[in-house]
Write a protein that holds these residues in place. Structure first.
Motif, PDB file in Angstrom:
ATOM      1  N   HIS A 169      23.328 -32.938 -49.623  1.00 50.12           N
ATOM      2  CA  HIS A 169      22.759 -31.601 -49.798  1.00 50.12           C
ATOM      3  C   HIS A 169      23.280 -30.919 -51.066  1.00 50.12           C
ATOM      4  CE1 HIS A 169      20.636 -31.715 -46.069  1.00 50.12           C
ATOM      5  NE2 HIS A 169      20.370 -30.420 -46.088  1.00 50.12           N
ATOM      6  N   VAL A 170      24.495 -31.249 -51.453  1.00 50.12           N
ATOM      7  CA  VAL A 170      24.996 -30.701 -52.726  1.00 50.12           C
ATOM      8  C   VAL A 170      24.061 -31.106 -53.862  1.00 50.12           C
ATOM      9  CG1 VAL A 170      26.893 -30.769 -54.388  1.00 50.12           C
ATOM     10  CG2 VAL A 170      27.385 -30.665 -51.941  1.00 50.12           C
ATOM     11  N   LEU A 171      23.628 -32.359 -53.851  1.00 50.79           N
ATOM     12  CA  LEU A 171      22.757 -32.860 -54.912  1.00 50.79           C
ATOM     13  C   LEU A 171      21.332 -32.325 -54.761  1.00 50.79           C
ATOM     14  CD1 LEU A 171      23.970 -36.578 -54.929  1.00 50.79           C
ATOM     15  CD2 LEU A 171      24.754 -34.709 -56.374  1.00 50.79           C
ATOM     16  N   THR A 172      20.794 -32.413 -53.539  1.00 54.34           N
ATOM     17  CA  THR A 172      19.399 -32.032 -53.348  1.00 54.34           C
ATOM     18  C   THR A 172      19.194 -30.520 -53.483  1.00 54.34           C
ATOM     19  OG1 THR A 172      19.721 -31.926 -50.944  1.00 54.34           O
ATOM     20  CG2 THR A 172      18.967 -34.006 -51.871  1.00 54.34           C
ATOM     21  N   THR A 173      20.064 -29.746 -52.840  1.00 56.63           N
ATOM     22  CA  THR A 173      19.953 -28.288 -52.949  1.00 56.63           C
ATOM     23  C   THR A 173      20.259 -27.840 -54.368  1.00 56.63           C
ATOM     24  OG1 THR A 173      20.656 -28.085 -50.642  1.00 56.63           O
ATOM     25  CG2 THR A 173      20.741 -26.101 -51.987  1.00 56.63           C
ATOM     26  N   GLY A 174      21.268 -28.467 -54.980  1.00 63.30           N
ATOM     27  CA  GLY A 174      21.579 -28.128 -56.367  1.00 63.30           C
ATOM     28  C   GLY A 174      20.406 -28.373 -57.289  1.00 63.30           C
ATOM     29  N   LEU A 175      19.713 -29.506 -57.084  1.00 68.28           N
ATOM     30  CA  LEU A 175      18.533 -29.804 -57.893  1.00 68.28           C
ATOM     31  C   LEU A 175      17.446 -28.760 -57.678  1.00 68.28           C
ATOM     32  CD1 LEU A 175      16.960 -31.758 -59.752  1.00 68.28           C
ATOM     33  CD2 LEU A 175      16.245 -32.985 -57.670  1.00 68.28           C
ATOM     34  N   GLY A 176      17.202 -28.402 -56.418  1.00 64.66           N
ATOM     35  CA  GLY A 176      16.161 -27.420 -56.124  1.00 64.66           C
ATOM     36  C   GLY A 176      16.467 -26.044 -56.689  1.00 64.66           C
ATOM     37  N   VAL A 177      17.725 -25.596 -56.557  1.00 67.74           N
ATOM     38  CA  VAL A 177      18.099 -24.283 -57.087  1.00 67.74           C
ATOM     39  C   VAL A 177      18.023 -24.288 -58.608  1.00 67.74           C
ATOM     40  CG1 VAL A 177      19.978 -22.605 -57.290  1.00 67.74           C
ATOM     41  CG2 VAL A 177      19.514 -23.692 -55.083  1.00 67.74           C
ATOM     42  N   TRP A 178      18.460 -25.371 -59.229  1.00 71.64           N
ATOM     43  CA  TRP A 178      18.346 -25.467 -60.687  1.00 71.64           C
ATOM     44  C   TRP A 178      16.889 -25.336 -61.109  1.00 71.64           C
ATOM     45  CZ3 TRP A 178      15.695 -29.140 -63.617  1.00 71.64           C
ATOM     46  CH2 TRP A 178      15.876 -29.046 -64.997  1.00 71.64           C
ATOM     47  N   GLY A 179      16.002 -26.052 -60.406  1.00 71.76           N
ATOM     48  CA  GLY A 179      14.585 -25.954 -60.744  1.00 71.76           C
ATOM     49  C   GLY A 179      14.060 -24.541 -60.574  1.00 71.76           C
ATOM     50  N   ALA A 180      14.478 -23.860 -59.494  1.00 70.59           N
ATOM     51  CA  ALA A 180      14.019 -22.484 -59.261  1.00 70.59           C
ATOM     52  C   ALA A 180      14.528 -21.544 -60.341  1.00 70.59           C
ATOM     53  CB  ALA A 180      14.485 -22.022 -57.883  1.00 70.59           C
ATOM     54  N   VAL A 181      15.795 -21.716 -60.747  1.00 71.55           N
ATOM     55  CA  VAL A 181      16.360 -20.868 -61.808  1.00 71.55           C
ATOM     56  C   VAL A 181      15.620 -21.097 -63.117  1.00 71.55           C
ATOM     57  CG1 VAL A 181      18.415 -20.484 -63.245  1.00 71.55           C
ATOM     58  CG2 VAL A 181      18.632 -20.645 -60.749  1.00 71.55           C
ATOM     59  N   ARG A 182      15.344 -22.359 -63.444  1.00 71.57           N
ATOM     60  CA  ARG A 182      14.651 -22.639 -64.707  1.00 71.57           C
ATOM     61  C   ARG A 182      13.218 -22.103 -64.683  1.00 71.57           C
ATOM     62  NH1 ARG A 182      18.203 -22.138 -67.732  1.00 71.57           N
ATOM     63  NH2 ARG A 182      16.541 -22.438 -69.270  1.00 71.57           N
ATOM     64  N   LEU A 183      12.575 -22.153 -63.513  1.00 71.03           N
ATOM     65  CA  LEU A 183      11.229 -21.562 -63.416  1.00 71.03           C
ATOM     66  C   LEU A 183      11.288 -20.059 -63.617  1.00 71.03           C
ATOM     67  CD1 LEU A 183       9.679 -23.535 -60.395  1.00 71.03           C
ATOM     68  CD2 LEU A 183       9.011 -23.676 -62.795  1.00 71.03           C
ATOM     69  N   ALA A 184      12.296 -19.433 -63.001  1.00 72.52           N
ATOM     70  CA  ALA A 184      12.441 -17.984 -63.161  1.00 72.52           C
ATOM     71  C   ALA A 184      12.676 -17.621 -64.618  1.00 72.52           C
ATOM     72  CB  ALA A 184      13.597 -17.486 -62.294  1.00 72.52           C
ATOM     73  N   MET A 185      13.439 -18.438 -65.334  1.00 73.61           N
ATOM     74  CA  MET A 185      13.770 -18.120 -66.729  1.00 73.61           C
ATOM     75  C   MET A 185      12.563 -18.254 -67.649  1.00 73.61           C
ATOM     76  SD  MET A 185      16.872 -17.161 -66.587  1.00 73.61           S
ATOM     77  CE  MET A 185      17.290 -17.085 -68.319  1.00 73.61           C
ATOM     78  N   LEU A 186      11.491 -18.876 -67.159  1.00 75.36           N
ATOM     79  CA  LEU A 186      10.273 -18.978 -67.960  1.00 75.36           C
ATOM     80  C   LEU A 186       9.450 -17.704 -67.911  1.00 75.36           C
ATOM     81  CD1 LEU A 186       9.102 -22.599 -67.017  1.00 75.36           C
ATOM     82  CD2 LEU A 186      10.272 -21.867 -69.110  1.00 75.36           C
ATOM     83  N   THR A 187       9.824 -16.761 -67.022  1.00 81.48           N
ATOM     84  CA  THR A 187       9.097 -15.495 -66.887  1.00 81.48           C
ATOM     85  C   THR A 187       9.836 -14.376 -67.611  1.00 81.48           C
ATOM     86  OG1 THR A 187      10.219 -14.804 -64.856  1.00 81.48           O
ATOM     87  CG2 THR A 187       8.326 -16.286 -64.613  1.00 81.48           C
ATOM     88  N   GLN A 188       9.163 -13.235 -67.788  1.00 80.86           N
ATOM     89  CA  GLN A 188       9.767 -12.109 -68.500  1.00 80.86           C
ATOM     90  C   GLN A 188      10.912 -11.486 -67.716  1.00 80.86           C
ATOM     91  OE1 GLN A 188       6.600  -9.368 -69.396  1.00 80.86           O
ATOM     92  NE2 GLN A 188       5.891 -10.545 -71.178  1.00 80.86           N
TER      93      GLN A 188
END
Length: 604
Positions: free
Chosen positions: A49-68
Motif C-alpha cells: 500500500h505504501v507503493l500503490t497509495t503513494g503512486l495514486g497520491v502522486w498522480g492526484a497531486v500532479r493532476l492538481a498541479m496542471l490546474t490554476q
C-alpha cells in the motif's frame, strides 16, 4: 438511534462534518483508523500500500498541479492532513507530499510511437494505484476496507480517500518502519508434545518390531495400522501447531503437514561407519536445496520417541544454548532447507535403548497461497524421495559407484555447510540483486551497489540492538555482520588505496592502524559472543569487563573505528575525491549513531 450510534463510536456523516468543526477532527481520524487497520493486518499488504497509495497520491497531486488552483488545492490538502492526524504521521505525510510536489510529470513514450502527455500520466498513476491496491488485498487474502462501507455509507469513500495515505503511514509506523524485519530470528520450534500416548505406542512398536542393525532404519509410518494412527495424531498435535504459531503468525502464514515425507527413524547400533551416508548426520548440513523458495519453508520436526541423553543436535547458526538433547516427548522443528545442524554425543552419556524419532514435515507458506504451498511441498517431497534413495543405497557401500556416491553426498554436504556458515545463500542473493539494481539504473555508476553493500552491517547492528524480540539467531547475526563489514572494508580499500603516497603517508597509516588495533583489542577482551550483543540478547550473563582498552577508552570498539577513519580522512584530505570524503564521513556517522544508540538505550 443517534444516541446509540454515538455510544458505540460509530461513524456518521454528521459526526464527521459537524458544522462547528473547521476541519475534520483528530477524534474522527482515530475512528476511521480503528475501522481501517483491521483490514490491513498483513504486513506485506501494508508495504504494498505504501507503493500503490503513494503512486495514486502522486498522480492526484500532479493532476492538481496542471490546474490554476493546483498549488492552493495541494496546500489545503496538506494542511488538512497536518491538523487532523498524529504529529509523527503528519510530519511523514508532509515530507511525502513535498516530494510529490517537487517530482514533475513528464510525457512518456512507449513502443516508439505512443506518447502519454503529463495529463494522461497523472490519470494512469491514479488508476494504477487504485487497481494495484485491490491486487495487494487479493494477494494477501484480506478484505478491503471500502467493501465494508460502500453499500451502507458511500460518502465514506471521500473520507477514506483523503485520509488513505496517512492511514498507510500509520500502518508503517506501527510496524517500526519494517526495521524489525532486518535481524535474523531464531525460527526453530521447540516444545513438548501433547500427544504423549501416541509417543508411547510408537516406542512400544519400535522396540518390539524393528531389529537392531549397524545402520539407521527408516520406516514409512502410514504403511501399517500400528504406526499410522499414532503418527497421524502427532501430525495434528496441538503443542506442535502452537509452537509453529509462536514463530509464524496466522495472519501471514498457513501451515500444512507434508505426509509423504514423514518417517520413523531408528538409530544404528555399534560404532558409526566412517565411509557411508550415515556420516552426514555427524557433519553440519542442511537437508534440502530449496533455500530460494520465497516466503515458503519446509520444516522437519523431530519428535523424541525413546529416552535419550547421549545424542545432541547442534545448530551452527544459533547460539550454543539452543542446542538440543532430544529426549522422549521432546520436539524440535527446523527449516529443512536453511537451518544448518548436525549431531554429536554428549561426553560420558549412554542411552539405555536405541534413539528413535518420528520425523514429521510441515510446509509453511503465505496465507491463502494454497497452490504455491502445494507446489513447494511437492518439490521438497520429490527431492527427499530421490535423496533418500541415494542415502539408503550407500548405507552399505560395496561397489566403487556406491563409495563414489557416498563421498559425493558427504562432499556436497560439507561444502554447502561451509558456504552457508560463512556467506549464506540469502546474502549471495542480496549482493547479486544489489549489483543488478546498480547496473540497471543509468547515470549512477556503481554507487547504488556501493551504498547497498557498504552500510548494511550498520543496519544489522542497530536494528538488532533495537529489536531484540523475537529471539535473534545469534550465528546468523555474527555471520551477516562480519560478511558485510568485510565487503565494506574492501570497498574502502578499493577507494582509498590509489590515493596513498608511501612513505609520505606512513605516519597517518600507522595512526589509523592504532585505531583499528583498539577495536580488535576490545573484541578480544569481550569475546565474539559479547561483541555481537550476546549479553543484551540474553545469551550470556552480564559481567564487568576489565583490562585495556576498557576502563581507559570509552566505547573503545566504536571509538577506535571512528578514530581510524578520521585519521585516514585527515591524512588523505587534499587528494580525496568528494565522493570518497562522503564515504568516510558516512562510515563515521553510522558508528557515531550506533554509539549514541548504545549510550541511550543500553541496560548495561
Amino acid at each position: 438511534m443517534a444516541t446509540d450510534s454515538k455510544d458505540k463510536g460509530e461513524l456518521t456523516l454528521a459526526s464527521l462534518l459537524h458544522p462547528l468543526d473547521l476541519f475534520w477532527t483528530k477524534a474522527s481520524y482515530r475512528k476511521v483508523a480503528d475501522e481501517f487497520h483491521p483490514f490491513h493486518q498483513h504486513s506485506v499488504n501494508v508495504a504494498l500500500h505504501v507503493l500503490t497509495t503513494g503512486l495514486g497520491v502522486w498522480g492526484a497531486v500532479r493532476l492538481a498541479m496542471l490546474t490554476q488552483l493546483g498549488t492552493s488545492a495541494v496546500l489545503a490538502y496538506g494542511i488538512l492532513i497536518a491538523l487532523t492526524t498524529p504529529i509523527v504521521t503528519a510530519l511523514c505525510h508532509t515530507v511525502f507530499l513535498y516530494g510529490c510536489w517537487q517530482t514533475p510529470t513528464v510525457a512518456v513514450t512507449f513502443l516508439d510511437s505512443y506518447t502519454l502527455t503529463p495529463l494522461y500520466v497523472g490519470v494512469a498513476a491514479v488508476v494504477l494505484g487504485y487497481g494495484l491496491q485491490d491486487l495487494a488485498h487479493y494477494l494477501c487474502v484480506e478484505k478491503t476496507y471500502m467493501g465494508s462501507y460502500i453499500n451502507a455509507k458511500p460518502w465514506m469513500l471521500l473520507i477514506h480517500s483523503v485520509w488513505l495515505m496517512p492511514l498507510v503511514i500509520d500502518g508503517v509506523l506501527v510496524r517500526n518502519l519494517f526495521l524489525d524485519c532486518i535481524p535474523s530470528r531464531n525460527r526453530n520450534v521447540v516444545v513438548d508434545v501433547a500427544s504423549r500416548q501416541a509417543v508411547e505406542d510408537l516406542r512400544t512398536w519400535i522396540n518390539a518390531t524393528i531389529p537392531s542393525t549397524p545402520e539407521t532404519t527408516h520406516v514409512w509410518p502410514h504403511a501399517q495400522p500400528a504406526t499410522d494412527g499414532p503418527v497421524t495424531q502427532l501430525e495434528q498435535d496441538a503443542a506442535i501447531l502452537a509452537g509453529f504459531r509462536r514463530v509464524f503468525s496466522a495472519t501471514h502464514y498457513d501451515i500444512r503437514p507434508v505426509v509423504p515425507m514423514n518417517e520413523i527413524y531408528v538409530t544404528a547400533v555399534g560404532a558409526k561407519r566412517a565411509i557411508n551416508s550415515d556420516a552426514v548426520f555427524y557433519t553440519p548440513h542442511t537437508d534440502g536445496p530449496y533455500w530460494w523458495l520465497p516466503g515458503a519453508s519446509l520444516y522437519r520436526v523431530l519428535v523424541g520417541v525413546t529416552p535419550n541423553q547421549m545424542v545432541r543436535t547442534h545448530f551452527n547458526l544459533q547460539h550454543e544454548s539452543q542446542d538440543q538433547v532430544l529426549d522422549m516427548y521432546n520436539v524440535v522443528g527446523f527449516d529443512y532447507n536453511r537451518e544448518l545442524h548436525w549431531i554429536d554425543h554428549v561426553p560420558n552419556a549412554v542411552n539405555s535403548e536405541r534413539r528413535s524419532l518420528v520425523k514429521l514435515h510441515f510446509i509453511v507458506y503465505p496465507k491463502g497461497w494454497h497452490r504455491y504451498g502445494a507446489l513447494c511441498a511437492k518439490a521438497n517431497t520429490t527431492y527427499n524421495t530421490w535423496a533418500r534413495g541415494n542415502f539408503l543405497q550407500t548405507l552399505r557401500p560395496s561397489t566403487v559407484y556406491d563409495y563414489a556416491v557416498a563421498w559425493w553426498i558427504w562432499l556436497t554436504t560439507w561444502s554447502n555447510a561451509l558456504w552457508e556458515e560463512h556467506v549464506g545463500w540469502s546474502n549471495l542473493m542480496y549482493i547479486a540483486t544489489s549489483y543488478a539494481v546498480s547496473a540497471a539504473i543509468p547515470g549512477f555508476g556503481s554507487y547504488p551497489f556501493l551504498i547497498l553493500t557498504s552500510f548494511r552491517h550498520y543496519l544489522v547492528y542497530m536494528t538488532t540492538f533495537a529489536f531484540r524480540q523475537p529471539m535473534v539467531a545469534h550465528g546468523f547475526l555474527m555471520r551477516d555482520a562480519k560478511l558485510y563489514k568485510t565487503i565494506s572494508m574492501m570497498h574502502l580499500a578499493r577507494a582509498l588505496v590509489p590515493y596513498v603516497d608511501f612513505p609520505r603517508d606512513a605516519p597517518g597509516l600507522a595512526m589509523a592502524c592504532v585505531g583499528f588495533a583498539v577495536t580488535l583489542a576490545a573484541t578480544a577482551r569481550l569475546g565474539m559472543v559479547r561483541t555481537y550483543f550476546g549479553t543484551e540478547l540474553g545469551f550470556v550473563k552480564p559481567c564487568w569487563i576489565e583490562g585495556f582498552p576498557y576502563g581507559t577508552i570509552p566505547h573503545p570498539m566504536i571509538v577506535g573505528q571512528i578514530f581510524a577513519f578520521a585519521v585516514l580522512l585527515v591524512t588523505l584530505w587534499e587528494r580525496l575525491a568528494a565522493e570518497h570524503v562522503a564515504l568516510l564521513v558516512a562510515h563515521m556517522s553510522c558508528y557515531a549513531a550506533h554509539m549514541l544508540q548504545e549510550m541511550l538505550t543500553s541496560s548495561y
